[in-house]
Design a protein around this motif. Structure first.
Motif, PDB file in Angstrom:
ATOM      1  N   LEU A  77      36.957  14.749 -92.583  1.00  9.86           N
ATOM      2  CA  LEU A  77      36.939  13.256 -92.231  1.00  9.86           C
ATOM      3  C   LEU A  77      38.519  13.165 -91.259  1.00  9.86           C
ATOM      4  O   LEU A  77      38.454  12.034 -90.900  1.00  9.86           O
ATOM      5  N   SER A  78      39.038  14.026 -91.244  1.00 13.01           N
ATOM      6  CA  SER A  78      40.616  13.711 -90.690  1.00 13.01           C
ATOM      7  C   SER A  78      40.415  14.093 -89.139  1.00 13.01           C
ATOM      8  O   SER A  78      41.513  14.060 -88.657  1.00 13.01           O
ATOM      9  N   VAL A  79      39.242  14.649 -88.502  1.00 13.24           N
ATOM     10  CA  VAL A  79      39.304  14.881 -87.032  1.00 13.24           C
ATOM     11  C   VAL A  79      39.864  13.858 -86.124  1.00 13.24           C
ATOM     12  O   VAL A  79      40.305  14.128 -85.308  1.00 13.24           O
ATOM     13  N   GLY A  80      39.275  12.755 -86.658  1.00  7.36           N
ATOM     14  CA  GLY A  80      39.773  11.447 -85.799  1.00  7.36           C
ATOM     15  C   GLY A  80      41.335  11.278 -85.327  1.00  7.36           C
ATOM     16  O   GLY A  80      41.823  11.115 -84.467  1.00  7.36           O
ATOM     17  N   ALA A  81      41.645  11.423 -86.851  1.00 10.80           N
ATOM     18  CA  ALA A  81      43.229  11.277 -86.784  1.00 10.80           C
ATOM     19  C   ALA A  81      43.967  12.490 -86.361  1.00 10.80           C
ATOM     20  O   ALA A  81      44.945  12.273 -85.626  1.00 10.80           O
ATOM     21  N   ILE A  82      43.300  13.703 -86.458  1.00  9.11           N
ATOM     22  CA  ILE A  82      44.011  15.173 -85.857  1.00  9.11           C
ATOM     23  C   ILE A  82      43.969  14.796 -84.424  1.00  9.11           C
ATOM     24  O   ILE A  82      44.956  15.095 -83.662  1.00  9.11           O
ATOM     25  N   TYR A  83      42.863  14.346 -83.795  1.00  6.82           N
ATOM     26  CA  TYR A  83      42.727  13.952 -82.218  1.00  6.82           C
ATOM     27  C   TYR A  83      43.826  12.831 -82.108  1.00  6.82           C
ATOM     28  O   TYR A  83      44.417  13.187 -80.837  1.00  6.82           O
ATOM     29  N   PHE A 141      47.631  11.398 -91.531  1.00  3.05           N
ATOM     30  CA  PHE A 141      47.474  12.003 -90.421  1.00  3.05           C
ATOM     31  C   PHE A 141      47.583  10.890 -89.348  1.00  3.05           C
ATOM     32  O   PHE A 141      48.208  10.741 -88.614  1.00  3.05           O
ATOM     33  N   ARG A 142      46.770   9.798 -89.656  1.00  4.75           N
ATOM     34  CA  ARG A 142      46.824   8.730 -88.771  1.00  4.75           C
ATOM     35  C   ARG A 142      47.950   8.021 -88.816  1.00  4.75           C
ATOM     36  O   ARG A 142      48.699   7.549 -87.763  1.00  4.75           O
ATOM     37  N   GLY A 143      48.712   7.860 -90.049  1.00  5.31           N
ATOM     38  CA  GLY A 143      50.029   7.342 -90.137  1.00  5.31           C
ATOM     39  C   GLY A 143      50.917   8.135 -89.589  1.00  5.31           C
ATOM     40  O   GLY A 143      52.005   7.477 -88.694  1.00  5.31           O
ATOM     41  N   ILE A 144      51.051   9.559 -89.404  1.00  8.25           N
ATOM     42  CA  ILE A 144      51.979  10.048 -88.783  1.00  8.25           C
ATOM     43  C   ILE A 144      51.758   9.696 -87.264  1.00  8.25           C
ATOM     44  O   ILE A 144      52.869   9.616 -86.405  1.00  8.25           O
ATOM     45  N   ALA A 145      50.586   9.574 -86.711  1.00  2.00           N
ATOM     46  CA  ALA A 145      50.471   9.213 -85.138  1.00  2.00           C
ATOM     47  C   ALA A 145      51.050   7.827 -85.075  1.00  2.00           C
ATOM     48  O   ALA A 145      51.860   7.767 -84.200  1.00  2.00           O
ATOM     49  N   MET A 146      50.788   6.886 -86.074  1.00  2.00           N
ATOM     50  CA  MET A 146      51.503   5.762 -85.876  1.00  2.00           C
ATOM     51  C   MET A 146      52.852   5.876 -85.848  1.00  2.00           C
ATOM     52  O   MET A 146      53.437   4.881 -85.203  1.00  2.00           O
ATOM     53  N   VAL A 147      53.395   6.293 -86.919  1.00  2.00           N
ATOM     54  CA  VAL A 147      55.129   6.406 -86.979  1.00  2.00           C
ATOM     55  C   VAL A 147      55.540   7.190 -85.550  1.00  2.00           C
ATOM     56  O   VAL A 147      56.526   6.524 -85.058  1.00  2.00           O
ATOM     57  N   GLN A 252      43.383   6.162 -81.244  1.00  2.00           N
ATOM     58  CA  GLN A 252      42.399   6.733 -80.328  1.00  2.00           C
ATOM     59  C   GLN A 252      41.463   7.494 -81.437  1.00  2.00           C
ATOM     60  O   GLN A 252      41.932   8.167 -82.672  1.00  2.00           O
ATOM     61  N   GLY A 253      40.526   7.743 -81.205  1.00  2.00           N
ATOM     62  CA  GLY A 253      39.565   8.667 -82.129  1.00  2.00           C
ATOM     63  C   GLY A 253      39.140   8.006 -83.531  1.00  2.00           C
ATOM     64  O   GLY A 253      38.704   8.975 -84.525  1.00  2.00           O
ATOM     65  N   THR A 254      39.253   6.761 -83.576  1.00  2.00           N
ATOM     66  CA  THR A 254      38.874   6.017 -84.949  1.00  2.00           C
ATOM     67  C   THR A 254      37.392   6.391 -84.745  1.00  2.00           C
ATOM     68  O   THR A 254      36.532   5.933 -84.071  1.00  2.00           O
ATOM     69  N   ASN A 255      37.008   6.725 -85.995  1.00  2.00           N
ATOM     70  CA  ASN A 255      35.400   6.930 -86.352  1.00  2.00           C
ATOM     71  C   ASN A 255      34.666   8.138 -85.703  1.00  2.00           C
ATOM     72  O   ASN A 255      33.616   8.346 -85.598  1.00  2.00           O
TER      73      ASN A 255
END
Lengths: 328, 496
Positions: A77-83, A141-147, A252-255
């Protein structure tokens, strides 16, 4: 008798692999295409066809890799966040540190692979359900992208052939380059899953993990490899998106993960593992894009599109269940 | 006054297809006594129990309960008449309390729509005190209870529904010896209060310790009965085993090759310990033992699934570490697991992939999948074990159970292993396929392949093995070969 047996065996294998197994989803894709071609004059044009494929390239690449992972009995489920992480890392590398975009892309891709490795280690070492494990890593991962990006989009990159090669060029003045990436990935994924012994091990691990272990297959390695593959696909998809849009956002890549799973399901992949095909997922991605584009061309309200895609997913699953229960 | 006989079974017969499971079985169960029911696997014990509780209907014969004709239509019907069966597979809800599990069902005490917890707890305490003479905490979750405590909760559940006759089907298999003693104390106490028991067990010692009378079934008929006073382990085991079937024995005299596999003091720290044996080229070592004896665990350890913790394995004269199945396969060892569906077959794949799974790269000649090569490898192996199939591309699920079992054997034959470990090689296959599988093992051993066969069917081991290792409570109780390997001998070593 032996010869006869062999020839009929070969024919049935051919028809099963190419025709029969994915017949339903191909027929559905054609039916939908016929419907929109009749109702909208611009649907059946080369421009629309290529545009549709270009838009769906990132999703298709991720969905096909995810298919291998689901066949192996796991989810990501983390592919969007990895993206998102891949895009943000690549963008920041070149923008803030002035690193060459090609080198930055390698750094971004490496980040994606490291995250995939983390997913694989987490799931195989703790034996946590991968749904839960990657739901957690998705947030991390999404948090990492945000930070890293401080929540801001990164854009205004210097000119470089990178952007043309990854996303912007149109070959023969017509075909957008992401389509080639999509087809290339499709061929590679098809060969890996359906034409190597590794692919057979992937099917075995998802079909019956205990039996696979007792046949000497190290299922932990197989699953880790599939997590890596999926993360790598998400990384590549992010680079293609960066090339086309020349901008990255941490959201980006949410959902993306859910759409990838949906495409796999429409294509006949079993959520329980052990059953699935790359061609099916490819067509599944195509159907989702078809429905979205067709509805736009019909002039439907943008807000209703997701609902229609949802109906298509439900319909596909119902048909799949019917067909597979009849086979048994 | 009530008569001394609570249940009377008269000429009960039952057929399943061509197999006669019960043949005119008659005996009486005395009120307030514990009747031991003995017999090997397939003797008809479980069929009889299933008829008693209404799961099966008898083809002929009658049963009388309290002097009235008794023909239960199903387990609920039998329960209403006062007969309860108590077996290992009774479902419990591990995340509910003892009290909830005792009262679960339509008769659960309630107040309006809400369960009446206070009453259930009080009632549960009273039942435990009354029936077992023990105090308990009714709030404890079944998950936190030992196997013995769970069993007692189920026993209380059964007794709380006013059962007059309780059938105990192998109640001791999951218990430790002190827990067995405790259970026996409770059962005797309940018997003295008027509850009647039919006690089914493999363990002769337990049957002797608890029963007032023992009835032995063999091949679906009553082979004899014994009162407590005349009990004798040797007589009982020969009664259970019956006469030797001499014709089916394999030729005992066979030249022995060099030792290919040797175990020295093998143990897994849980299910078995200090097991040693040697297996010669072309030899067949049988592993016998009851449930809980460590029999399947020992067989699995030879394949590293999971590996042994202590002792060592010597393969072809060199000490080897078998840490996982891949290690074992590299040493030329194959393994056919006991549960074909859960541990062997890949149900979504075709026959050739199922056959070739343990050596994909080898059969395919590299990492690229060459279906043609897999097909011919699978066909060759399938011909050897006579798998009936439409072709190697057929889905494995189109095959019968016996043929799927042969596919699993073919999976290892294709690799040309030196040793094949088989765990329950004929479980769940029909009689014809069973004979074919046994013949196949004998033929392959004559060709130099060595076998370790773990089986709960003693007959099968007697037919196959030149040496039988008898496991009893995790230890090698006896190693029998030649004339010493008899059914009585195996039973005696396994049960005492």
């Amino acid at each position: 008798m032996g010869n006869l047996d062999q020839s009929s065996g070969k024919r049935s294998a051919m028809s099963r692999i190419v025709g029969f197994r994915d017949f339903g989803v191909v027929a559905a894709a054609l039916l939908i295409a016929v419907f929109f071609s009749i109702t909208s004059p611009v649907f059946l044009t080369a421009y629309n066809f290529f545009n549709l494929l270009r838009q769906t390239a990132a999703l298709g690449i991720v969905a096909m890799a995810m298919t291998a992972l689901i066949v192996a009995g796991e989810f990501d489920l983390s592919v969007g966040a990895i993206y998102a992480v891949t895009g943000v890392v690549t963008g920041l590398c070149t923008k803030s540190f002035g690193v060459n975009i090609w080198l930055s892309a390698i750094v971004g891709m490496s980040a994606a692979l490291v995250l995939g490795l983390l997913n694989g280690l987490l799931v195989t070492m703790t034996r946590i359900n991968s749904f839960i494990a990657t739901l957690a890593t998705q947030m991390v991962f999404r948090g990492i992208a945000m930070v890293l990006s401080q929540g801001q989009p990164v854009s205004d990159f210097d000119d470089n052939p990178f952007y043309a090669i990854l996303g912007r060029k149109e070959l023969f003045g017509l075909i957008p380059v992401p389509i080639f990436w999509l087809l290339g990935c499709g061929i590679v994924m098809f060969l890996v899953l359906h034409r190597t012994t590794f692919g057979v091990r992937v099917f075995a691990s998802g079909d019956n993990r205990d039996a696979a272990e007792l046949a000497g297959i190290r299922t932990v390695r197989v699953k880790r490899a599939c997590f890596l593959l999926t993360a790598g696909a998400a990384g590549l998809a992010a680079l293609i998106s960066l090339g086309y849009l020349k901008t990255v956002t941490p959201t980006q890549g949410t959902n993306l993960e859910l759409e990838a799973i949906a495409a796999a399901v429409i294509g006949g992949t079993a959520m329980s593992g052990g059953v699935g095909s790359i061609i099916g997922t490819f067509i599944g991605t195509f159907i989702m894009a078809e429905v979205r584009t067709g509805l736009i061309l019909l002039g439907t309200d943008a807000y209703i599109q997701d609902a229609f895609v949802g109906l298509v997913i439900a319909l596909a699953v119902i048909i799949n269940v019917r067909v597979s229960s009849r086979k048994q | 006054m009530e008569s001394g006989i609570i249940l009377s079974i008269r000429s009960i017969s039952k057929r399943f297809g061509g197999v006669k499971a019960l043949d005119a079985v008659s005996f009486d169960v005395g009120r307030g006594l514990i009747l031991g029911l003995a017999g090997e696997n397939g003797a008809g014990k479980s069929t009889l129990i299933k008829i008693l509780c209404g799961v099966h209907q008898p083809d002929s014969g009658v049963m009388e309960l309290e002097g009235r004709t008794f023909r239960p239509r199903g387990p609920e019907d039998a329960e209403r008449s006062g007969i309860c069966v108590f077996h290992q597979e009774i479902p419990v809800c591990p995340d509910l309390s003892i009290a909830a599990n005792v009262f679960l069902g339509p008769a659960m005490p309630h107040r309006g729509l809400r369960p009446d917890w206070a009453r259930m707890k009080a009632e549960c305490r009273r039942l435990y005190q009354d029936l077992l003479g023990e105090a308990i905490d009714p709030d404890r979750l079944i998950r936190d209870c030992s196997a013995a405590e769970t069993q007692l909760a189920l026993l209380v559940r059964v007794l709380s529904r006013n059962a007059a006759l309780v059938v105990l089907d192998e109640p001791t298999t999951a218990l430790t010896p002190p827990e067995v003693d405790r259970l026996f104390v409770i059962l005797r106490r309940l018997r003295d209060r008027g509850v009647t028991f039919i006690f089914v067990s493999h363990m002769l010692e337990e049957l002797a310790a608890l029963s007032d009378r023992i009835v032995v079934l063999r091949d679906g008929a009553v082979a004899g009965a014994m009162e407590q006073a005349e009990f004798d382990a040797r007589r009982l085991s020969s009664m259970i085993a019956g006469r030797e079937v001499a014709s089916s024995r394999r030729a005992a005299a066979r030249e022995r090759g060099e030792v290919v596999l040797e175990a020295r003091g093998l143990g897994d720290g849980r299910n078995f310990s200090e097991v040693s044996f040697a297996l010669a080229r072309g030899g067949i070592l049988g592993i016998a033992g009851l449930a809980g004896s460590g029999r399947p665990d020992l067989a699995r350890a030879l394949f590293g699934a999971p590996p042994a913790r202590s002792g060592c394995l010597v393969v072809d004269g060199a000490a080897r570490t078998i840490g996982c199945p891949a290690d074992a396969i590299a040493l030329g060892i194959g393994f056919v697991p006991e549960d074909r569906n859960a541990q062997g077959i890949f149900h979504s794949l075709d026959v050739k992939r199922n056959v070739c799974m343990a050596g994909l790269d080898r059969f395919s000649g590299g990492r690229l999948l060459r279906e043609g090569r897999l097909r011919s490898a699978a066909r060759a192996a399938a011909v050897q074990v006579q798998v009936k199939m439409s072709g190697p591309d057929a889905p494995v699920n189109s095959l019968s159970g016996g043929n799927q079992q042969k596919v699993l054997i073919a999976r290892w034959l294709a690799l040309r292993p030196r040793i094949i470990v088989l765990n329950e090689p004929t479980r769940g296959v029909d009689v014809g396929a069973k004979q074919e599988i046994l013949d196949l093992i004998l033929r392959l051993s004559a060709e130099g392949c060595s076998f370790v066969v773990a089986s709960s069917e003693i007959e099968e081991l007697l037919v196959l093995s030149d040496t039988i290792l008898v496991m009893n409570r995790g230890r090698a109780a006896a190693i029998l070969s030649g004339d010493g390997a008899t059914k009585e001998g195996v039973l005696l070593a396994a049960t005492t």
